[in-house]
Design a protein around this motif. Structure first.
Motif, short mmCIF file in Angstrom:
data_model
loop_
_atom_site.label_atom_id
_atom_site.label_comp_id
_atom_site.label_asym_id
_atom_site.label_seq_id
_atom_site.Cartn_x
_atom_site.Cartn_y
_atom_site.Cartn_z
N THR A 1 0.83 -1.20 0.00
CA THR A 1 0.00 0.00 0.00
C THR A 1 0.87 1.25 0.00
O THR A 1 2.06 1.20 0.35
N ASP A 2 0.24 2.36 -0.41
CA ASP A 2 0.96 3.65 -0.38
C ASP A 2 0.23 4.62 0.56
O ASP A 2 -0.77 4.26 1.18
N ASP A 3 0.73 5.84 0.64
CA ASP A 3 0.17 6.84 1.55
C ASP A 3 -1.25 7.26 1.18
O ASP A 3 -1.98 7.80 2.00
N ASP A 4 -1.65 7.02 -0.07
CA ASP A 4 -2.98 7.38 -0.53
C ASP A 4 -3.97 6.24 -0.37
O ASP A 4 -5.05 6.26 -0.97
N ASP A 5 -3.59 5.21 0.40
CA ASP A 5 -4.46 4.06 0.63
C ASP A 5 -4.75 3.28 -0.65
O ASP A 5 -5.84 2.76 -0.83
N ARG A 6 -3.77 3.24 -1.53
CA ARG A 6 -3.90 2.45 -2.75
C ARG A 6 -3.10 1.16 -2.61
O ARG A 6 -2.19 1.07 -1.79
N PHE A 7 -3.46 0.17 -3.42
CA PHE A 7 -2.86 -1.15 -3.38
C PHE A 7 -2.13 -1.41 -4.70
O PHE A 7 -2.69 -1.16 -5.77
N LEU A 8 -0.93 -1.95 -4.62
CA LEU A 8 -0.15 -2.28 -5.81
C LEU A 8 -0.52 -3.70 -6.24
O LEU A 8 -0.33 -4.66 -5.49
N SER B 1 3.81 -10.31 -15.14
CA SER B 1 2.49 -9.66 -15.24
C SER B 1 2.37 -8.93 -16.56
O SER B 1 3.37 -8.62 -17.20
N THR B 2 1.12 -8.63 -16.92
CA THR B 2 0.86 -7.81 -18.10
C THR B 2 0.85 -6.34 -17.71
O THR B 2 1.32 -5.49 -18.46
N ARG B 3 0.31 -6.05 -16.52
CA ARG B 3 0.24 -4.68 -16.01
C ARG B 3 0.55 -4.69 -14.52
O ARG B 3 0.21 -5.63 -13.82
N VAL B 4 1.13 -3.60 -14.06
CA VAL B 4 1.31 -3.34 -12.63
C VAL B 4 0.64 -2.00 -12.37
O VAL B 4 1.00 -1.00 -13.01
N GLU B 5 -0.36 -1.99 -11.48
CA GLU B 5 -1.13 -0.77 -11.26
C GLU B 5 -1.46 -0.57 -9.79
O GLU B 5 -1.58 -1.54 -9.04
N TRP B 6 -1.63 0.69 -9.43
CA TRP B 6 -2.13 1.05 -8.10
C TRP B 6 -3.65 1.13 -8.19
O TRP B 6 -4.20 1.75 -9.11
#
Length: 161
Positions: free
Chosen positions: A33-40, A123-128
């Protein structure tokens, strides 16, 4: 991996033949997770089940490698992001009725992007993704991988507890 048929004694039932799978090394997975509460997350295809889905970084520990070091390596290899702080959330037996497979689940934060993932086959994509998107992915069946589903739902449950 080893597979064999074992003769086991079940209390109150007697002796039966039972398949056993032993895994050569422990497995690791991480909610990042990052500071914006997103998930990788990683969008990837699994050829065995011929399915596409969102997953969290995961992998085997190398022989003699600590699980914490293994997940740090796996996160960077699979996503191109280097984790800062990594803490263990839980560990579990993935298939306790038939296998020795053991997973350790970690939470990683304070990541720094170091470049594209070195192995394009991961993976095909890595996204938050936002927490709302992750919950929707889970509800829609887009997180069908057992370790990813377990790690994400455990993290979300503990976060709200």
């Amino acid at each position: 991996m080893n597979v064999w048929l074992d003769d086991v004694e079940i209390p109150g039932i007697g002796r039966i033949e039972h398949h056993v799978l032993t895994m050569p090394r422990p497995s690791t997975t991480a909610v990042v997770t990052d500071d914006d509460d997103r998930f990788l997350l990683l969008w990837r295809h699994r050829f065995i089940t011929d399915t596409w889905g969102w997953e969290v970084p995961a992998g085997w520990a190398d022989p003699g490698e600590e699980s914490l070091n293994a997940i740090r390596r796996e996160i960077e290899e699979e996503t191109g992001w280097r984790p800062g702080k990594v803490t263990e959330l839980t560990s579990y037996n993935a298939l306790s009725g038939i296998s020795t497979m053991r997973f350790s689940v970690f939470h990683a934060t304070d990541c720094t992007q170091v470049g594209p993932p070195p192995d394009a086959s991961e993976s095909t994509r890595v996204e938050w993704a936002t927490i709302a998107e992750v919950i929707k992915f889970i509800a829609d069946g887009q997180v069908a991988d057992g370790p990813s589903l377990t790690a994400l739902t455990y993290y979300l449950a503990m976060r709200t507890a």
